[in-house]
Scaffold this motif. Structure first.
Motif, PDB file in Angstrom:
ATOM      1  N   ALA A  72      -6.224  -5.803   1.205  1.00 48.31           N
ATOM      2  CA  ALA A  72      -5.405  -6.277   2.328  1.00 48.31           C
ATOM      3  C   ALA A  72      -5.059  -5.129   3.271  1.00 48.31           C
ATOM      4  O   ALA A  72      -5.142  -5.273   4.497  1.00 48.31           O
ATOM      5  CB  ALA A  72      -4.128  -6.933   1.812  1.00 48.31           C
ATOM      6  N   VAL A  73      -4.685  -3.989   2.706  1.00 51.36           N
ATOM      7  CA  VAL A  73      -4.290  -2.848   3.552  1.00 51.36           C
ATOM      8  C   VAL A  73      -5.476  -2.381   4.388  1.00 51.36           C
ATOM      9  O   VAL A  73      -5.345  -2.127   5.591  1.00 51.36           O
ATOM     10  CB  VAL A  73      -3.714  -1.698   2.689  1.00 51.36           C
ATOM     11  N   ILE A  74      -6.640  -2.297   3.771  1.00 53.29           N
ATOM     12  CA  ILE A  74      -7.829  -1.854   4.507  1.00 53.29           C
ATOM     13  C   ILE A  74      -8.102  -2.781   5.681  1.00 53.29           C
ATOM     14  O   ILE A  74      -8.472  -2.351   6.766  1.00 53.29           O
ATOM     15  CB  ILE A  74      -9.065  -1.797   3.577  1.00 53.29           C
ATOM     16  N   GLY A  75      -7.859  -4.075   5.467  1.00 51.69           N
ATOM     17  CA  GLY A  75      -8.092  -5.053   6.526  1.00 51.69           C
ATOM     18  C   GLY A  75      -7.153  -4.900   7.707  1.00 51.69           C
ATOM     19  O   GLY A  75      -7.382  -5.453   8.773  1.00 51.69           O
ATOM     20  N   ALA A  79     -11.067  -1.916  12.893  1.00 51.50           N
ATOM     21  CA  ALA A  79     -12.292  -2.444  12.278  1.00 51.50           C
ATOM     22  C   ALA A  79     -13.238  -1.314  11.917  1.00 51.50           C
ATOM     23  O   ALA A  79     -13.453  -0.402  12.712  1.00 51.50           O
ATOM     24  CB  ALA A  79     -12.967  -3.411  13.248  1.00 51.50           C
ATOM     25  N   GLY A  80     -13.771  -1.374  10.689  1.00 54.73           N
ATOM     26  CA  GLY A  80     -14.760  -0.389  10.274  1.00 54.73           C
ATOM     27  C   GLY A  80     -14.153   0.905   9.758  1.00 54.73           C
ATOM     28  O   GLY A  80     -14.857   1.730   9.198  1.00 54.73           O
ATOM     29  N   GLU A  81     -12.848   1.111   9.953  1.00 51.37           N
ATOM     30  CA  GLU A  81     -12.236   2.354   9.464  1.00 51.37           C
ATOM     31  C   GLU A  81     -11.598   2.144   8.099  1.00 51.37           C
ATOM     32  O   GLU A  81     -11.129   1.054   7.786  1.00 51.37           O
ATOM     33  CB  GLU A  81     -11.184   2.860  10.458  1.00 51.37           C
ATOM     34  N   VAL A  82     -11.599   3.200   7.306  1.00 52.54           N
ATOM     35  CA  VAL A  82     -10.931   3.141   6.004  1.00 52.54           C
ATOM     36  C   VAL A  82      -9.917   4.287   5.939  1.00 52.54           C
ATOM     37  O   VAL A  82     -10.105   5.330   6.568  1.00 52.54           O
ATOM     38  CB  VAL A  82     -11.930   3.272   4.823  1.00 52.54           C
ATOM     39  N   PRO A  83      -8.835   4.077   5.172  1.00 53.05           N
ATOM     40  CA  PRO A  83      -7.873   5.167   5.030  1.00 53.05           C
ATOM     41  C   PRO A  83      -8.341   6.173   3.990  1.00 53.05           C
ATOM     42  O   PRO A  83      -9.280   5.910   3.234  1.00 53.05           O
ATOM     43  CB  PRO A  83      -6.627   4.438   4.516  1.00 53.05           C
ATOM     44  N   THR A  84      -7.687   7.322   3.963  1.00 57.21           N
ATOM     45  CA  THR A  84      -7.789   8.216   2.808  1.00 57.21           C
ATOM     46  C   THR A  84      -6.726   7.749   1.823  1.00 57.21           C
ATOM     47  O   THR A  84      -5.558   7.598   2.191  1.00 57.21           O
ATOM     48  CB  THR A  84      -7.526   9.672   3.213  1.00 57.21           C
ATOM     49  N   LEU A  85      -7.141   7.493   0.586  1.00 56.29           N
ATOM     50  CA  LEU A  85      -6.201   7.018  -0.428  1.00 56.29           C
ATOM     51  C   LEU A  85      -5.569   8.224  -1.127  1.00 56.29           C
ATOM     52  O   LEU A  85      -6.281   9.080  -1.657  1.00 56.29           O
ATOM     53  CB  LEU A  85      -6.944   6.157  -1.448  1.00 56.29           C
ATOM     54  N   VAL A  86      -4.244   8.299  -1.092  1.00 54.95           N
ATOM     55  CA  VAL A  86      -3.545   9.394  -1.757  1.00 54.95           C
ATOM     56  C   VAL A  86      -2.800   8.807  -2.956  1.00 54.95           C
ATOM     57  O   VAL A  86      -1.916   7.963  -2.797  1.00 54.95           O
ATOM     58  CB  VAL A  86      -2.571  10.116  -0.815  1.00 54.95           C
ATOM     59  N   VAL A  87      -3.225   9.225  -4.148  1.00 52.68           N
ATOM     60  CA  VAL A  87      -2.682   8.688  -5.394  1.00 52.68           C
ATOM     61  C   VAL A  87      -1.769   9.746  -6.022  1.00 52.68           C
ATOM     62  O   VAL A  87      -2.247  10.763  -6.519  1.00 52.68           O
ATOM     63  CB  VAL A  87      -3.827   8.345  -6.376  1.00 52.68           C
ATOM     64  N   PRO A  88      -0.440   9.545  -5.975  1.00 52.56           N
ATOM     65  CA  PRO A  88       0.447  10.536  -6.581  1.00 52.56           C
ATOM     66  C   PRO A  88       0.378  10.417  -8.106  1.00 52.56           C
ATOM     67  O   PRO A  88       0.550   9.326  -8.647  1.00 52.56           O
ATOM     68  CB  PRO A  88       1.850  10.145  -6.094  1.00 52.56           C
ATOM     69  N   THR A  89       0.105  11.525  -8.760  1.00 53.34           N
ATOM     70  CA  THR A  89       0.046  11.528 -10.219  1.00 53.34           C
ATOM     71  C   THR A  89       0.227  12.958 -10.716  1.00 53.34           C
ATOM     72  O   THR A  89      -0.313  13.889 -10.090  1.00 53.34           O
ATOM     73  CB  THR A  89      -1.297  10.957 -10.747  1.00 53.34           C
ATOM     74  N   PRO A  90       0.959  13.141 -11.827  1.00 54.51           N
ATOM     75  CA  PRO A  90       1.097  14.504 -12.342  1.00 54.51           C
ATOM     76  C   PRO A  90      -0.242  15.088 -12.778  1.00 54.51           C
ATOM     77  O   PRO A  90      -0.366  16.299 -12.938  1.00 54.51           O
ATOM     78  CB  PRO A  90       2.069  14.373 -13.515  1.00 54.51           C
ATOM     79  N   ALA A 127     -11.885   2.134  -5.709  1.00 55.97           N
ATOM     80  CA  ALA A 127     -11.455   2.547  -4.361  1.00 55.97           C
ATOM     81  C   ALA A 127     -12.332   3.688  -3.859  1.00 55.97           C
ATOM     82  O   ALA A 127     -12.691   3.738  -2.678  1.00 55.97           O
ATOM     83  CB  ALA A 127      -9.986   2.965  -4.385  1.00 55.97           C
ATOM     84  N   ALA A 128     -12.694   4.595  -4.776  1.00 57.08           N
ATOM     85  CA  ALA A 128     -13.479   5.773  -4.379  1.00 57.08           C
ATOM     86  C   ALA A 128     -14.874   5.396  -3.890  1.00 57.08           C
ATOM     87  O   ALA A 128     -15.535   6.196  -3.218  1.00 57.08           O
ATOM     88  CB  ALA A 128     -13.565   6.764  -5.531  1.00 57.08           C
ATOM     89  N   THR A 129     -15.329   4.182  -4.196  1.00 60.36           N
ATOM     90  CA  THR A 129     -16.627   3.750  -3.662  1.00 60.36           C
ATOM     91  C   THR A 129     -16.496   3.309  -2.213  1.00 60.36           C
ATOM     92  O   THR A 129     -17.488   3.117  -1.518  1.00 60.36           O
ATOM     93  CB  THR A 129     -17.227   2.564  -4.473  1.00 60.36           C
ATOM     94  N   ARG A 130     -15.246   3.107  -1.768  1.00 57.73           N
ATOM     95  CA  ARG A 130     -15.031   2.570  -0.421  1.00 57.73           C
ATOM     96  C   ARG A 130     -14.334   3.536   0.523  1.00 57.73           C
ATOM     97  O   ARG A 130     -14.342   3.339   1.739  1.00 57.73           O
ATOM     98  CB  ARG A 130     -14.160   1.306  -0.501  1.00 57.73           C
ATOM     99  N   MET A 131     -13.623   4.531  -0.024  1.00 54.04           N
ATOM    100  CA  MET A 131     -12.812   5.423   0.825  1.00 54.04           C
ATOM    101  C   MET A 131     -12.599   6.760   0.126  1.00 54.04           C
ATOM    102  O   MET A 131     -12.731   6.839  -1.090  1.00 54.04           O
ATOM    103  CB  MET A 131     -11.461   4.760   1.141  1.00 54.04           C
ATOM    104  N   PRO A 132     -12.266   7.811   0.883  1.00 50.80           N
ATOM    105  CA  PRO A 132     -11.933   9.082   0.240  1.00 50.80           C
ATOM    106  C   PRO A 132     -10.659   8.910  -0.599  1.00 50.80           C
ATOM    107  O   PRO A 132      -9.728   8.236  -0.166  1.00 50.80           O
ATOM    108  CB  PRO A 132     -11.669  10.034   1.409  1.00 50.80           C
ATOM    109  N   VAL A 133     -10.650   9.513  -1.777  1.00 48.66           N
ATOM    110  CA  VAL A 133      -9.483   9.414  -2.666  1.00 48.66           C
ATOM    111  C   VAL A 133      -9.024  10.823  -3.026  1.00 48.66           C
ATOM    112  O   VAL A 133      -9.835  11.674  -3.396  1.00 48.66           O
ATOM    113  CB  VAL A 133      -9.828   8.647  -3.963  1.00 48.66           C
ATOM    114  N   VAL A 134      -7.726  11.076  -2.889  1.00 50.83           N
ATOM    115  CA  VAL A 134      -7.138  12.349  -3.294  1.00 50.83           C
ATOM    116  C   VAL A 134      -6.032  12.047  -4.292  1.00 50.83           C
ATOM    117  O   VAL A 134      -5.069  11.368  -3.958  1.00 50.83           O
ATOM    118  CB  VAL A 134      -6.539  13.103  -2.084  1.00 50.83           C
TER     119      VAL A 134
END
Ligand code: ADE
Length: 248
Positions: A72-75, A79-90, A127-134
């Motif tokens: 939903a967020v990507i939508g 159009a055509g753009e994807v976010p960089t996903l930032v996953v907070p984790t220790p 998610a990493a198949t669709r957008m950069p993930v950090v």
């Protein structure tokens, strides 16, 4: 910059309405959207967690709500753009000034703060198949959830965006800023009055001699770094300070 945050505690992100980040939003420099993960649950209890495969303590966040939330967020973006996903984790890579700078250069970030023992791994992999993930950690300690880490990261990133800080120079000499003062902590600062409770401001700061002031500040920064962050000392490069000295 656009920022989306998906969380089970939207109210935890309310500080994003105040101070520096709040003002950046009001000025249109930051477009922040906070989403409730439970909007993508369909059972009466709005369940987001389940017991871990393989056993062990705690609960794991279920993949289905996260997958739908990210769809939903990507939508919602251009159009055509994807976010960089930032996953907070220790268990992520350290969130440093350098990483803040890198993320500040991206047009769109989506944060996924987790509770419990974390998110089912497949969510991050898919998610990493669709957008950069950090995956990023704000320090070697474990918080009750990633929301506070998101506040930390968003504030560090927002103040680097063009026009967000009043004085464009004011983050140039920050502790950890890349450049001549890299790997040096900032020294002490003073303002008026020149004497307070019997304590005076160091004379050199009142001298008007900019060369002496710059040298004194550097000495203070060295002393503070040696005392508080001996781990940074190993990274000191003489050349950087030499350059600063020539400029002073
Ligand atoms: N979630 C829990 N602890 C964290 C940490 N240290 N950094 C980022 N996210 C977290």
């Amino acid at each position: 910059m656009r920022i989306d945050v998906v969380t089970i505690f939207p109210e935890y992100l309310e500080p994003l309405n105040i101070s520096l980040v709040g003002k950046a939003r009001a000025r249109g420099q930051l477009d922040v959207h906070v989403h409730d993960l439970r909007d993508w649950t369909y059972d009466v209890h709005r369940t987001v967690d389940d017991s871990p495969y393989g056993g062990g303590p705690g609960m794991v966040m279920k993949p289905e709500p996260w997958g739908e939330a990210l769809d939903a967020v990507i939508g919602k973006g251009p159009a055509g753009e994807v976010p960089t996903l930032v996953v907070p984790t220790p268990s992520g890579r350290p969130f440093t000034q350098e990483l803040a700078q890198e993320l500040a250069g991206r047009p769109w970030l989506t944060f996924t703060p987790a509770r419990y023992e974390g998110i089912d791994r497949r969510v991050i992999e898919e998610a990493a198949t669709r957008m950069p993930v950090v995956e990023a950690s704000i320090g070697d300690y474990v918080l009750a959830g990633g929301e506070v880490a998101v506040l930390v990261m968003v504030e560090a990133i927002a103040r680097l965006l063009p026009g967000v800080l009043g004085n464009a120079e004011s983050h140039r000499d920050d502790s950890f800023a890349p450049g001549a003062m890299a790997d040096l902590l900032e020294g002490p600062v003073y303002t008026k009055p020149a004497e307070w409770r019997g304590r005076t401001v160091p004379d050199v700061l009142l001298s008007g001699n900019h060369g002496r002031i710059a040298r004194w500040r550097r000495e203070q920064a060295f002393a503070r770094t040696l005392a508080n962050r001996p781990d940074l000392v190993a990274r000191w490069q003489y050349g950087a300070f030499d350059k600063k000295e020539r400029e002073a």
